[in-house]
Design an enzyme around this catalytic site. Sequence first.
Site, PDB file in Angstrom:
ATOM      1  N   ASN A  87       0.833  -1.198   0.000  1.00  0.00           N
ATOM      2  CA  ASN A  87       0.000   0.000   0.000  1.00  0.00           C
ATOM      3  C   ASN A  87       0.870   1.252   0.000  1.00  0.00           C
ATOM      4  O   ASN A  87       1.937   1.269   0.616  1.00  0.00           O
ATOM      5  CB  ASN A  87      -0.906   0.005   1.234  1.00  0.00           C
ATOM      6  CG  ASN A  87      -1.883  -1.152   1.232  1.00  0.00           C
ATOM      7  OD1 ASN A  87      -2.365  -1.568   0.190  1.00  0.00           O
ATOM      8  ND2 ASN A  87      -2.180  -1.687   2.414  1.00  0.00           N
ATOM      9  N   VAL A  96       1.413   2.417   8.108  1.00  0.00           N
ATOM     10  CA  VAL A  96       2.764   2.410   8.683  1.00  0.00           C
ATOM     11  C   VAL A  96       3.732   2.839   7.581  1.00  0.00           C
ATOM     12  O   VAL A  96       3.802   2.200   6.520  1.00  0.00           O
ATOM     13  CB  VAL A  96       3.145   1.009   9.222  1.00  0.00           C
ATOM     14  CG1 VAL A  96       4.573   1.035   9.780  1.00  0.00           C
ATOM     15  CG2 VAL A  96       2.165   0.559  10.311  1.00  0.00           C
ATOM     16  N   HIS A 100       6.296  -2.186   3.290  1.00  0.00           N
ATOM     17  CA  HIS A 100       6.073  -3.578   3.702  1.00  0.00           C
ATOM     18  C   HIS A 100       5.200  -4.255   2.654  1.00  0.00           C
ATOM     19  O   HIS A 100       4.253  -3.669   2.143  1.00  0.00           O
ATOM     20  CB  HIS A 100       5.426  -3.654   5.079  1.00  0.00           C
ATOM     21  CG  HIS A 100       4.247  -2.739   5.252  1.00  0.00           C
ATOM     22  ND1 HIS A 100       4.385  -1.400   5.485  1.00  0.00           N
ATOM     23  CD2 HIS A 100       2.912  -2.978   5.218  1.00  0.00           C
ATOM     24  CE1 HIS A 100       3.185  -0.838   5.594  1.00  0.00           C
ATOM     25  NE2 HIS A 100       2.273  -1.780   5.419  1.00  0.00           N
ATOM     26  N   HIS A 102       2.547  -6.968   2.068  1.00  0.00           N
ATOM     27  CA  HIS A 102       1.578  -7.853   2.697  1.00  0.00           C
ATOM     28  C   HIS A 102       1.527  -9.147   1.886  1.00  0.00           C
ATOM     29  O   HIS A 102       1.517  -9.106   0.646  1.00  0.00           O
ATOM     30  CB  HIS A 102       0.167  -7.263   2.631  1.00  0.00           C
ATOM     31  CG  HIS A 102      -0.064  -6.045   3.457  1.00  0.00           C
ATOM     32  ND1 HIS A 102      -0.677  -6.090   4.689  1.00  0.00           N
ATOM     33  CD2 HIS A 102       0.207  -4.737   3.224  1.00  0.00           C
ATOM     34  CE1 HIS A 102      -0.786  -4.870   5.176  1.00  0.00           C
ATOM     35  NE2 HIS A 102      -0.267  -4.015   4.308  1.00  0.00           N
TER      36      HIS A 102
HETATM   37  P1  DGP Z   1      -0.641  -0.759   5.920  1.00  0.00           P
HETATM   38  O1  DGP Z   1      -2.039  -0.342   6.275  1.00  0.00           O
HETATM   39  O2  DGP Z   1      -0.503  -1.272   4.495  1.00  0.00           O
HETATM   40  O3  DGP Z   1       0.370   0.317   6.259  1.00  0.00           O
HETATM   41  O4  DGP Z   1      -0.340  -2.024   6.832  1.00  0.00           O
HETATM   42  C1  DGP Z   1       0.223  -1.958   8.095  1.00  0.00           C
HETATM   43  C2  DGP Z   1       0.025  -3.299   8.734  1.00  0.00           C
HETATM   44  O5  DGP Z   1       0.885  -3.392   9.846  1.00  0.00           O
HETATM   45  C3  DGP Z   1      -1.382  -3.536   9.253  1.00  0.00           C
HETATM   46  O6  DGP Z   1      -1.973  -4.616   8.527  1.00  0.00           O
HETATM   47  C4  DGP Z   1      -1.219  -3.892  10.712  1.00  0.00           C
HETATM   48  C5  DGP Z   1       0.268  -4.153  10.833  1.00  0.00           C
HETATM   49  N1  DGP Z   1       0.836  -3.729  12.090  1.00  0.00           N
HETATM   50  C6  DGP Z   1       0.802  -2.482  12.612  1.00  0.00           C
HETATM   51  N2  DGP Z   1       1.434  -2.450  13.786  1.00  0.00           N
HETATM   52  C7  DGP Z   1       1.891  -3.710  14.013  1.00  0.00           C
HETATM   53  C8  DGP Z   1       2.639  -4.304  15.068  1.00  0.00           C
HETATM   54  O7  DGP Z   1       3.024  -3.689  16.047  1.00  0.00           O
HETATM   55  N3  DGP Z   1       2.912  -5.632  14.933  1.00  0.00           N
HETATM   56  C9  DGP Z   1       2.507  -6.352  13.854  1.00  0.00           C
HETATM   57  N4  DGP Z   1       2.840  -7.656  13.838  1.00  0.00           N
HETATM   58  N5  DGP Z   1       1.817  -5.834  12.842  1.00  0.00           N
HETATM   59  C10 DGP Z   1       1.510  -4.514  12.920  1.00  0.00           C
END
Ligand code: DGP
Length: 122
Positions: A87, A96, A100, A102
Site C-alpha cells: 500500500n 505504517v 512492507h 503484505h
Molecule cells: P498498511 O495499512 O498497508 O500500512 O499495513 C500496516 C500493517 O501493519 C497492518 O496490517 C497492521 C500491521 N501492524 C501495525 N502495527 C503492528 C505491530 O506492532 N505488529 C505487527 N505484527 N503488525 C503490525
Amino acid sequence: MSETIFTKIINGEISADIVYEDELCLAFNDINPQAPVHFLVIPKKPVATINDITEADREVVGHLTFVAAKVAKEMGIDHEGYRTVMNCNEFGGQSVYHIHLHVLGGKLLGWPPYTDKPKNLE
Ligand code: DGP
C-alpha cells in the site's frame, strides 16, 4: 523519516511473531490479519513509501518478493495461491510509513479491494 513501529520490531524493542529473517529483511505475522495467512515482509532499511524507493533500494525491494514467495511456500499456500500487496499513502491505505509487502492467503480472496467507489473515480 521518523521512526515507525517496524523499526522497533527490527531492533527487538517490541515483539513480533517473526517467520523469517536475513540480513536485508524481516517477515512477521500481521497483528490484524485479514486472511488466515497474513504476514508482512519489510526491509531492515527504513523507506517510508514506494515513492521513496531509490536506485540503491532495487535489490532489497526485489528481495521482498523473493522472500514472500519462499515463506508462502514454506507455509503451504503457494499451490492454491495468495496475494502480495504494498500500500502507498492515503489512497493506497498505508498506515505504517515503512514499506512492507503484505502476503495474504489461506482462503479465496475477493477482488476488487474496495467496497465503495474509489475516491479517484468520483
Ligand atoms: P498498511 O495499512 O498497508 O500500512 O499495513 C500496516 C500493517 O501493519 C497492518 O496490517 C497492521 C500491521 N501492524 C501495525 N502495527 C503492528 C505491530 O506492532 N505488529 C505487527 N505484527 N503488525 C503490525
